[in-house]
Design a protein around this motif. Structure first.
Motif, PDB file in Angstrom:
ATOM      1  N   MET A 253       0.881  -1.200  -0.094  1.00  0.00           N
ATOM      2  CA  MET A 253      -0.119  -0.039  -0.018  1.00  0.00           C
ATOM      3  C   MET A 253       1.039   1.136  -0.052  1.00  0.00           C
ATOM      4  SD  MET A 253      -3.043  -1.001   2.598  1.00  0.00           S
ATOM      5  CE  MET A 253      -1.780  -1.816   4.004  1.00  0.00           C
ATOM      6  N   ALA A 254       0.360   2.090  -0.629  1.00  0.00           N
ATOM      7  CA  ALA A 254       1.199   3.579  -0.817  1.00  0.00           C
ATOM      8  C   ALA A 254       0.656   4.416   0.410  1.00  0.00           C
ATOM      9  CB  ALA A 254       0.853   4.093  -2.082  1.00  0.00           C
ATOM     10  N   GLY A 255       1.770   5.284   0.433  1.00  0.00           N
ATOM     11  CA  GLY A 255       1.452   6.364   1.490  1.00  0.00           C
ATOM     12  C   GLY A 255       0.334   7.321   1.267  1.00  0.00           C
ATOM     13  N   PRO A 256      -0.318   8.309   2.291  1.00  0.00           N
ATOM     14  CA  PRO A 256      -1.551   8.987   2.012  1.00  0.00           C
ATOM     15  C   PRO A 256      -1.257  10.068   1.139  1.00  0.00           C
ATOM     16  CG  PRO A 256      -0.431   9.499   4.150  1.00  0.00           C
ATOM     17  CD  PRO A 256       0.292   8.191   3.567  1.00  0.00           C
ATOM     18  N   LEU A 257      -0.114  10.686   0.706  1.00  0.00           N
ATOM     19  CA  LEU A 257       0.115  11.546  -0.456  1.00  0.00           C
ATOM     20  C   LEU A 257       0.679  10.842  -1.837  1.00  0.00           C
ATOM     21  CD1 LEU A 257       1.902  14.439   1.753  1.00  0.00           C
ATOM     22  CD2 LEU A 257      -0.668  13.929   1.240  1.00  0.00           C
ATOM     23  N   SER A 258       0.342   9.579  -1.921  1.00  0.00           N
ATOM     24  CA  SER A 258       0.860   9.067  -3.061  1.00  0.00           C
ATOM     25  C   SER A 258       0.177   9.389  -4.277  1.00  0.00           C
ATOM     26  CB  SER A 258       0.737   7.558  -3.007  1.00  0.00           C
ATOM     27  OG  SER A 258      -0.524   7.213  -3.441  1.00  0.00           O
ATOM     28  N   GLY A 259       0.995   9.925  -5.429  1.00  0.00           N
ATOM     29  CA  GLY A 259       0.369  10.567  -6.601  1.00  0.00           C
ATOM     30  C   GLY A 259       0.543  12.099  -6.441  1.00  0.00           C
ATOM     31  N   VAL A 260       1.090  12.636  -5.361  1.00  0.00           N
ATOM     32  CA  VAL A 260       1.142  14.148  -4.979  1.00  0.00           C
ATOM     33  C   VAL A 260       2.530  14.310  -5.787  1.00  0.00           C
ATOM     34  CG1 VAL A 260       1.379  15.913  -3.547  1.00  0.00           C
ATOM     35  CG2 VAL A 260      -0.513  14.132  -3.359  1.00  0.00           C
ATOM     36  N   ARG A 261       2.777  15.191  -6.469  1.00  0.00           N
ATOM     37  CA  ARG A 261       4.053  15.689  -6.934  1.00  0.00           C
ATOM     38  C   ARG A 261       4.522  17.086  -6.568  1.00  0.00           C
ATOM     39  NH1 ARG A 261       2.550  13.860 -13.108  1.00  0.00           N
ATOM     40  NH2 ARG A 261       0.519  13.630 -11.878  1.00  0.00           N
ATOM     41  N   VAL A 262       5.684  17.134  -5.886  1.00  0.00           N
ATOM     42  CA  VAL A 262       6.021  18.214  -5.402  1.00  0.00           C
ATOM     43  C   VAL A 262       7.596  18.776  -5.988  1.00  0.00           C
ATOM     44  CG1 VAL A 262       6.989  19.218  -3.090  1.00  0.00           C
ATOM     45  CG2 VAL A 262       5.005  17.248  -3.243  1.00  0.00           C
ATOM     46  N   LEU A 263       7.412  20.013  -6.553  1.00  0.00           N
ATOM     47  CA  LEU A 263       8.800  20.660  -6.823  1.00  0.00           C
ATOM     48  C   LEU A 263       9.224  21.475  -5.972  1.00  0.00           C
ATOM     49  CD1 LEU A 263      10.289  20.426  -9.882  1.00  0.00           C
ATOM     50  CD2 LEU A 263       8.872  22.815 -10.403  1.00  0.00           C
ATOM     51  N   ASP A 264      10.247  20.948  -5.530  1.00  0.00           N
ATOM     52  CA  ASP A 264      11.036  21.355  -4.280  1.00  0.00           C
ATOM     53  C   ASP A 264      12.101  22.215  -4.418  1.00  0.00           C
ATOM     54  OD1 ASP A 264      11.878  21.555  -1.666  1.00  0.00           O
ATOM     55  OD2 ASP A 264      12.312  19.245  -1.485  1.00  0.00           O
ATOM     56  N   PHE A 265      12.107  23.557  -4.411  1.00  0.00           N
ATOM     57  CA  PHE A 265      13.305  24.526  -4.302  1.00  0.00           C
ATOM     58  C   PHE A 265      14.050  24.664  -3.093  1.00  0.00           C
ATOM     59  CE2 PHE A 265      10.684  25.261  -8.067  1.00  0.00           C
ATOM     60  CZ  PHE A 265      11.768  25.437  -8.923  1.00  0.00           C
TER      61      PHE A 265
ATOM     62  N   LYS B 236       1.694   6.288  12.360  1.00  0.00           N
ATOM     63  CA  LYS B 236       1.447   5.156  12.075  1.00  0.00           C
ATOM     64  C   LYS B 236       0.044   5.343  11.344  1.00  0.00           C
ATOM     65  CE  LYS B 236       4.648   2.545  13.994  1.00  0.00           C
ATOM     66  NZ  LYS B 236       5.542   3.560  13.925  1.00  0.00           N
ATOM     67  N   PHE B 237      -0.096   4.781   9.992  1.00  0.00           N
ATOM     68  CA  PHE B 237      -1.339   4.800   9.222  1.00  0.00           C
ATOM     69  C   PHE B 237      -1.698   3.418   8.878  1.00  0.00           C
ATOM     70  CE2 PHE B 237       1.061   8.932   8.012  1.00  0.00           C
ATOM     71  CZ  PHE B 237      -0.224   9.764   7.917  1.00  0.00           C
ATOM     72  N   SER B 238      -2.846   3.138   9.432  1.00  0.00           N
ATOM     73  CA  SER B 238      -2.968   1.634   9.169  1.00  0.00           C
ATOM     74  C   SER B 238      -3.376   1.189   7.947  1.00  0.00           C
ATOM     75  CB  SER B 238      -4.458   1.205  10.028  1.00  0.00           C
ATOM     76  OG  SER B 238      -5.608   2.010   9.679  1.00  0.00           O
ATOM     77  N   GLY B 239      -4.086   2.264   6.810  1.00  0.00           N
ATOM     78  CA  GLY B 239      -4.351   1.971   5.719  1.00  0.00           C
ATOM     79  C   GLY B 239      -3.475   2.507   4.429  1.00  0.00           C
ATOM     80  N   THR B 240      -2.597   3.728   4.888  1.00  0.00           N
ATOM     81  CA  THR B 240      -1.996   4.090   3.788  1.00  0.00           C
ATOM     82  C   THR B 240      -0.482   4.295   4.421  1.00  0.00           C
ATOM     83  OG1 THR B 240      -2.473   6.377   4.380  1.00  0.00           O
ATOM     84  CG2 THR B 240      -3.708   5.328   2.479  1.00  0.00           C
TER      85      THR B 240
END
Lengths: 447, 447
Positions: free
Chosen positions: A1-13, A405-409
């Motif tokens: 299972m993926a984390g709660p922010l999976s799919g989010v894309r961040v451009l980080d300067f 701890k995330f039980s689902g993600t």
């Protein structure tokens, strides 16, 4: 299972701690974080606390595991073009430069949202976006000083001291992550009221197409153009134009002030206290660091309900009905008489003996652990607050985990932080650059 | 415009600081937070730091503004029934009782999700859900002690000290809020991959109905039953069954460990340092609290690029080319020779004079402000880190704001925290209880 922010894309300067530690939260939670760094040296945090033959940086490892590194010289035309091609597929842009820097580079909020209308544009500053100090630089200790946190820390009769770790940076990072994720929620929640997304989902705009695109960049410019013109279009990579992008800001200073909310409110309403010393100036209970035969132990929070058990735990039954200490009010009135009695007593046993005795009576207590002890602490290990990863060059390496701890993600700890520019080619190839173009960008100093 | 969490409903069983400060974040961000309290005395935080003729509690005001208060005796059948009726319309349940307490009350995660399959069930503990200390109680100072934070704080030659405010509670609260909002995002995001919501939006389950209900409770039980049986149903208040509810956990201790990530990583990789004293043990640069003619000032971060300007700012041009201090490496090697020279120098001017001189050379610096000075600080006021609200009983009252600015979904500061049970009747009426039933619940001690 993926984390709660999976799919989010961040451009980080971001650079140093406050920004990178915020995007670390996002990376641990499953976001794809692209760390944009200048070619040649990268984020200056890379060279802090380097150790061993591989010159492994503790600072960089702690703040950037699981991110991808993309080198770009933002002052070149070719470099700026890469950012402009990336932006439409990004959910979040984060930076912690001084106000004005990103604007001068052509990536202020107005320019960025023109390319990526749904983006969450996050800026962490030292002192906040308003006021006389806005453009002054800041580091952790300056925020600890101006915010009042230092004035409360230190021996009662001594000078002010900072908390002994970069706590203002950490607090600033948490508030930055919190603001970004809340803004993502406002943009993307299926039941957030009043957003374009909500209206789209309800069919009010005639489309239910929120198809997701997992490739980096490409293919979405027309969709964004359409959205900016107010048209409703089918398809497009993310259709950010239909959702609520916004600018979010936070600061080291504001976060440090907020971290003292109840202490400040107590002062505001009229109670004026001295430095907290070995306890807490404003807590009306036993709350104290005691020296023991071999170290230090703390006890915090002995209300009337716990007082008899406390007297038993410290083997001082004579205290329980001593009229100076017999209830919470008199104990605080006479705390300067009580503490010396306890200070003497605590010197008679080791820290471990005291903790065993106090825990047996369900007291709120703990040993003062140094780092050496903490790194073997069974409680920290059992919860993976500290864990061991297999680092690609350093081998098995103990690292600091995360406190959720995330039980689902479930969130996850990546084994390593990226080498400088490690992912430049894969990201540029994903954007449609050819090998020849990449070579030319490198030769020209753009990457 | 409403805050980023508007529309989110939180059932809040938290007490004291860590939990209430986390749900304060949610309330400031626009969530509807229902603070569940025992009848009679309520959250014990209500009686901390009470002032003035109205017995206004600074602690309660700082942690619970903008929430609604519902009194329930959870040990009564009637009280438990109210919770069971509320749960289906809630997005989040939060508590910070010791492990086992909510389970004994019949509201462990399994019982709650049976009534509310989409709920985010959040638990903040003292020490984390695993390990030998799991069921021991904890307060701020115990987490500061066990985590190593205290071992780093204090004079270099003195004993360990806590940070002078309840920073572990604050950090624990921020991590709790962060985990809850991330879990909400995972549940509700229109583009979160792999969730039921995403499949529904894409039409894969044959419905696009995510209609929202703004009334408290009622009307959704059938929808939840259907979801639990695996059916796809049209309508229903929230259809949580189609979305990913989960349990999230965090702790004071884990948060305090995480706040020292890079310092701990530095220690792990082999650099062993003493207490941080007036600076930071691990930062290889000038990073120091200096006593001045009338107070204290800090300077943090003087790299080679800033060194000539620093020497000019402190009017000690002789230092710039002194071979002991001429580059970053030698400055740190000889820092014990450098600091006494600077300590003497700083005594010659006031803090304000020093800050003016240092800022004129773009140094990273700040005065060590006490609370009295901070409350008038133009930078804090300009950013509304401190602001004045019109409190219903106290009149114009300065309070601590929050450190975020959202351009599209602004957070807001409510003027007051609720009186105990202030919203009990309105909430019960919303659930369909009659006045007669409410009277009977009150007579029976359930509310």
């Amino acid at each position: 299972m993926a984390g709660p922010l999976s799919g989010v894309r961040v451009l980080d300067f971001t650079i140093f701690q406050q920004g990178p530690q915020a995007t670390l939260v996002m990376a641990d939670m499953g976001a794809d974080v692209i760390k944009v760094e200048p070619p040649g040296f990268g984020d200056l945090g890379r060279v802090l606390q380097m150790h061993g033959e591989h010159r492994l940086s503790a600072y960089h490892l702690a703040h950037s595991r699981g991110k991808r590194s993309l080198t770009i010289n933002l002052k070149t035309g070719g470099g700026g073009e890469i950012v402009r091609k990336l932006l439409p597929s990004m959910d979040v842009l984060v930076h912690n430069f001084r106000p004005g820097v990103m604007e001068r580079l052509g990536f202020g909020y107005d320019e960025v949202r023109a390319l990526s209308p749904g983006i969450i544009y996050a800026h962490a500053s030292g002192w906040g976006g308003q006021g006389p100090k806005t453009t002054h630089p800041a580091f952790d200790i300056a925020a600890q000083a101006r915010s009042g946190l230092m004035s409360m820390t230190g021996e009662v009769e001594g000078g002010p001291l900072p908390a002994g770790v970069a706590i203002a940076d950490y607090i600033g990072a948490m508030n930055l992550a919190l603001a970004v994720i809340a803004a993502l929620y406002a943009r993307d929640s299926v039941h957030h009221r009043g957003t374009e997304a909500q209206r789209v989902i309800r069919g009010e705009t005639g489309t239910t197409d929120f198809a997701d695109s997992t490739d980096l960049g490409g293919g979405s410019h027309e969709g964004h153009e359409g959205a900016r013109r107010g048209e409703v279009r089918e398809g497009g990579a993310r259709d950010e134009g239909k959702r609520l992008g916004q600018k979010v800001e936070t600061s080291l200073f504001g976060s440090a002030v907020a971290s003292q909310a109840w202490e400040l409110q107590t002062y505001i309403l009229g109670r004026r206290k001295r430095r907290s010393g070995r306890g807490h100036a404003y807590l009306p209970t036993i709350w104290r660091t005691f020296e023991t035969a071999d170290g230090w132990a703390v006890v915090g929070g002995v209300g009337d309900d716990r007082w008899p058990a406390f007297c038993a735990a410290v083997a001082m039954p004579e205290l329980e009905h001593d009229e100076r200490f017999s209830n919470g009010l008199t104990r605080i009135q006479n705390i300067d008489a009580l503490y010396p009695l306890l200070d003497d007593k605590f010197m008679a046993k080791t820290t471990a003996e005291w903790i065993a005795a106090l825990e047996a009576h369900d007291m709120i207590c703990a040993p003062v652990q140094d780092y050496e002890t903490l790194l073997d602490d069974p409680q920290a290990l059992a919860n993976e607050y500290l864990l061991t990863v297999d680092h690609p060059t350093n081998g098995p390496t103990q690292v600091v985990g995360f406190p959720w701890k995330f039980s689902g993600t479930p969130a996850s700890v990546a084994a390593a932080a990226p080498e400088l520019g490690q992912h430049t080619e894969e990201i540029l190839l994903g954007l449609g650059y050819s090998w020849e173009e990449i070579g030319a960008l490198r030769a020209g100093g753009a990457i």
